[in-house]
Design a protein around this motif. Structure first.
Motif, mmCIF file in Angstrom:
data_model
loop_
_atom_site.group_PDB
_atom_site.id
_atom_site.type_symbol
_atom_site.label_atom_id
_atom_site.label_comp_id
_atom_site.label_asym_id
_atom_site.label_seq_id
_atom_site.Cartn_x
_atom_site.Cartn_y
_atom_site.Cartn_z
ATOM 1 N N VAL A 5 22.007 -1.611 3.876
ATOM 2 C CA VAL A 5 21.058 -2.308 3.010
ATOM 3 C C VAL A 5 20.025 -3.082 3.829
ATOM 4 C CG1 VAL A 5 22.347 -4.470 2.751
ATOM 5 C CG2 VAL A 5 20.972 -3.615 0.835
ATOM 6 N N CYS A 10 15.460 1.866 3.888
ATOM 7 C CA CYS A 10 15.792 1.681 2.473
ATOM 8 C C CYS A 10 14.593 2.045 1.596
ATOM 9 C CB CYS A 10 16.187 0.231 2.197
ATOM 10 S SG CYS A 10 17.682 -0.310 3.035
ATOM 11 N N TRP A 116 25.948 2.552 -9.949
ATOM 12 C CA TRP A 116 24.927 2.045 -9.029
ATOM 13 C C TRP A 116 24.519 0.631 -9.407
ATOM 14 C CZ3 TRP A 116 23.803 4.991 -4.869
ATOM 15 C CH2 TRP A 116 24.092 6.356 -4.943
ATOM 16 N N LYS A 123 16.116 -2.067 -4.524
ATOM 17 C CA LYS A 123 17.096 -1.280 -3.780
ATOM 18 C C LYS A 123 18.228 -0.847 -4.712
ATOM 19 C CE LYS A 123 16.203 -3.478 0.701
ATOM 20 N NZ LYS A 123 16.766 -4.315 1.793
ATOM 21 N N SER A 125 22.190 0.391 -4.748
ATOM 22 C CA SER A 125 23.420 0.434 -3.948
ATOM 23 C C SER A 125 24.578 1.013 -4.748
ATOM 24 C CB SER A 125 23.807 -0.977 -3.485
ATOM 25 O OG SER A 125 22.821 -1.540 -2.651
ATOM 26 N N PRO A 130 28.382 -1.954 -1.768
ATOM 27 C CA PRO A 130 27.134 -2.702 -1.960
ATOM 28 C C PRO A 130 26.406 -3.041 -0.667
ATOM 29 C CG PRO A 130 29.047 -4.092 -2.380
ATOM 30 C CD PRO A 130 29.559 -2.700 -2.241
ATOM 31 N N CYS A 133 22.650 1.341 0.628
ATOM 32 C CA CYS A 133 21.693 1.623 -0.446
ATOM 33 C C CYS A 133 21.037 2.974 -0.181
ATOM 34 C CB CYS A 133 20.643 0.519 -0.565
ATOM 35 S SG CYS A 133 19.500 0.425 0.815
#
Length: 324
Positions: A5, A10, A116, A123, A125, A130, A133
């Motif tokens: 993330v 991303c 999700w 974003k 994830s 988590p 992403c």
């Protein structure tokens, strides 16, 4: 693919706020990106053609293309479901760094662990991971293309590679660089971000086309004509799914078991390209993109009516709030 993330790779959704507020009609919203203007999340088959074996399994890899080809989705709980095909977006395997993302038929098994989290910054994830992403990578993946395609790759050291098919390189010697003559200062390289991930009893290594040429993978032939790459503990080139057809991705694997599955045999052609021995009409290359003719549908099945969306919104409102 799934990336950390915190990664610069991303991607972010343009309509994240609308998705989280269920502010859309029965036709859903396109998965357009704010991180990549004029681009969106789509079915790779929209641009590359469907792969027969995966199509029979109800599996289609997801990718990024022109926004006109973006999949239109609604939220069913924390699932992202395409209104046209009813497929859901999910990770190919366990959600770990580097895992591919695909569209899958929305059966009960596929729905498990496929939720999700859509964050306020756009974003997306996996609920199970988590810290990861959705991401887009700058390098182009290795594929099979028609032998006469302009997207075919030719290799700078093809004469040395051709010679090594019969006179195997000793294990104590370095392999031959997969540097390209068709694309100056480029070669077949390992993906820069998250190059490997583990699946069951083998390690997958992603192969891409990129530079500089000094970073090209080092290759040698095995006795059975497999292309073996020196790096990552010795890995073997494989065609995804084993079907030798145009549009198939090409990766490398290392089986972590006593009886590894053999890779496909390859051959070096006189024109400098590399083909599967059993399919000399195709060769290593980069994806052949076609122009899609895709729009968000105005009408969908009765199961995906606005009433369904409204009830789904109420049913999962509290559950969604804790992730935002």
């Amino acid at each position: 693919f799934l990336v950390p993330v915190t990664s610069q790779c991303c991607i972010t959704l343009k309509y994240a706020k609308k998705f989280n507020e269920y502010d859309y009609g029965p036709s859903g919203l396109p998965l357009e990106l704010s991180s990549h203007p004029h681009k969106g999340i789509a079915y790779l088959s929209t641009y590359l053609g469907a792969t027969n074996a995966l199509k029979k399994l109800g599996i289609f890899f997801a990718g990024i293309g022109p926004k006109e080809g973006s999949a239109c989705v609604i939220r069913e709980g924390n699932l992202l479901q395409c209104v046209k095909n009813n497929d859901i977006l999910r990770s190919y395997h366990k959600p770990v760094n580097g895992t591919a993302v695909l569209w899958n038929s929305a059966d009960e098994h596929a729905k498990q662990n496929s939720g999700w989290i859509i964050r306020q910054d756009g974003k997306v994830s996996p609920e199970q991971a988590p810290h990861l992403c959705l991401g887009a990578l700058p390098q182009c993946g290795l594929h099979l293309v028609s032998r006469d395609s302009q997207n075919r790759l030719t290799f700078e050291y093809h004469l040395e590679l051709k010679e090594s098919q019969n006179n195997l390189i000793p294990n104590d010697k370095k392999g031959i660089p997969l540097t390209l003559s068709s694309h100056p200062n480029c070669g077949v390289v390992y993906r820069s971000e998250s190059p490997t991930f583990e699946v069951h009893n083998f390690t997958v290594v992603h192969l891409c086309i990129g530079g500089p040429s000094e970073s090209s993978a080092l290759a040698r032939f095995s006795k059975s004509k497999e292309l073996v790459l020196d790096e990552h503990g010795g890995i073997v080139m494989f065609v995804v799914g084993g079907l030798l057809e145009r549009g198939r991705g090409v990766i490398a694997k290392r089986y972590n078991c006593d009886q590894p599955r053999p890779g496909q045999p390859f051959q070096v052609n006189d024109d400098g390209s590399i083909s599967p021995v059993d399919a000399p009409h195709i060769a290593l290359g980069f994806p052949e993109i076609k122009i899609p003719n895709v729009e968000c549908p105005d009408e969908v099945s009765s199961r995906l009516t606005s009433q369904t969306v409204d009830s789904s919104k109420e049913r999962h409102k509290n559950e969604l709030t804790k992730y935002l």
